[in-house]
Design an enzyme around this catalytic site. Sequence first.
Site, PDB file in Angstrom:
ATOM      1  N   ASP A  34     -23.468  84.810 -99.198  1.00 18.62           N
ATOM      2  CA  ASP A  34     -24.695  85.903 -99.151  1.00 18.62           C
ATOM      3  C   ASP A  34     -26.032  85.285 -98.647  1.00 18.62           C
ATOM      4  O   ASP A  34     -26.291  84.215 -99.215  1.00 18.62           O
ATOM      5  CB  ASP A  34     -24.809  86.482-100.493  1.00 18.62           C
ATOM      6  CG  ASP A  34     -23.631  87.362-100.699  1.00 18.62           C
ATOM      7  OD1 ASP A  34     -23.200  88.309-100.083  1.00 18.62           O
ATOM      8  OD2 ASP A  34     -23.207  87.128-101.995  1.00 18.62           O
ATOM      9  N   ASP A 172     -17.477  94.950-101.135  1.00 20.61           N
ATOM     10  CA  ASP A 172     -18.333  94.177-101.789  1.00 20.61           C
ATOM     11  C   ASP A 172     -19.115  94.493-102.826  1.00 20.61           C
ATOM     12  O   ASP A 172     -19.903  95.201-102.464  1.00 20.61           O
ATOM     13  CB  ASP A 172     -19.232  93.107-100.697  1.00 20.61           C
ATOM     14  CG  ASP A 172     -20.224  92.171-101.299  1.00 20.61           C
ATOM     15  OD1 ASP A 172     -19.704  91.502-102.346  1.00 20.61           O
ATOM     16  OD2 ASP A 172     -20.945  91.634-100.533  1.00 20.61           O
TER      17      ASP A 172
HETATM   18  C1  DX5 Z   1     -24.315  91.105-103.917  1.00 19.21           C
HETATM   19  C2  DX5 Z   1     -23.434  90.152-102.949  1.00 19.21           C
HETATM   20  C3  DX5 Z   1     -22.019  90.152-103.483  1.00 19.21           C
HETATM   21  C4  DX5 Z   1     -21.884  89.487-104.624  1.00 19.21           C
HETATM   22  C5  DX5 Z   1     -20.621  89.882-105.349  1.00 19.21           C
HETATM   23  O1  DX5 Z   1     -25.281  91.482-103.237  1.00 19.21           O
HETATM   24  O2  DX5 Z   1     -23.456  90.723-101.585  1.00 19.21           O
HETATM   25  O3  DX5 Z   1     -21.161  89.282-102.483  1.00 19.21           O
HETATM   26  O4  DX5 Z   1     -21.973  88.006-104.805  1.00 19.21           O
HETATM   27  O5  DX5 Z   1     -20.569  89.436-106.802  1.00 19.21           O
HETATM   28  P1  DX5 Z   1     -19.763  90.359-107.614  1.00 19.21           P
HETATM   29  O6  DX5 Z   1     -18.467  90.442-107.253  1.00 19.21           O
HETATM   30  O7  DX5 Z   1     -20.110  89.698-109.036  1.00 19.21           O
HETATM   31  O8  DX5 Z   1     -20.411  91.761-107.559  1.00 19.21           O
HETATM   32 ZN    ZN Z   2     -22.122  89.906-100.327  1.00 13.19          ZN
END
Ligand code: DX5
Ligand code: ZN
Length: 221
Positions: A34, A172
């Site tokens: 990210d 995601d």
């Molecule tokens: C949040 C990110 C995700 C995040 C997912 O905006 O895009 O990739 O790291 O984490 P979880 O699975 O904990 O929601």
């Molecule tokens: Zn993400």
Amino acid sequence: MALILPSLFAADIMHLKRECDSLYEEGFEILHVDMMDGVFVPHIAFGFEQIRNIKNQTKMKFDVHMMVSEPEHHIEKVLETGAEMISVHVEASPHIRHVIDQIKQHGRKAGVVLNPGTSPVVLKPLLNVIDYILVMSINPGRPGQSFIADTIDKIREVKEMIGDREIQIEVDGGIEFDTARLCIDACASMIVVGSYLFADNKANLNKLKTLHNPSVKEDRN
Ligand code: DX5
Ligand code: ZN
């Protein structure tokens, strides 16, 4: 079957190399990374140099999720990190087609991302140039949020829109074992998992491995 992509943002920052090595050994080959600019989303995370340095230390392929306003100003630097997959939010730029073309010209996989409040209709002009569509199942910006249930219908809608094209659907946000299964049933083929996977719980990782495409391990070399 689907690919599970661990999300770097939820990993232990003090032990990133160890985390990446052990995920690769467990059979996970693509790391979701990210990038946050503090404008498109409130947080700031993972700059170009950091991404390139982390990438140089691991065998995993990188799927960079640009949560960045006006990605056209940053795409060259993201390409320089060597990331194999790069996705940009349709909400973030009036020049989305131009950014997609740049990613493709460099031989990388190009993705577009939809926030929970964005209709898939905006994808129509891009369907012949993109490799994957990332459907956000949380409002982007931070891990550990709850999965938005409406996402399942949206995945089905996106699948219908894709038709016979070879476009992958990625999801995601807020994914755990049961929500991963629902997404896969709705035809998602890449599932990003952050907090659930990195929780200090080997059981979660083992459960996710049962969803992960076993041929990935056999194909590597
Ligand atoms: C949040 C990110 C995700 C995040 C997912 O905006 O895009 O990739 O790291 O984490 P979880 O699975 O904990 O929601
Ligand atoms: Zn993400």
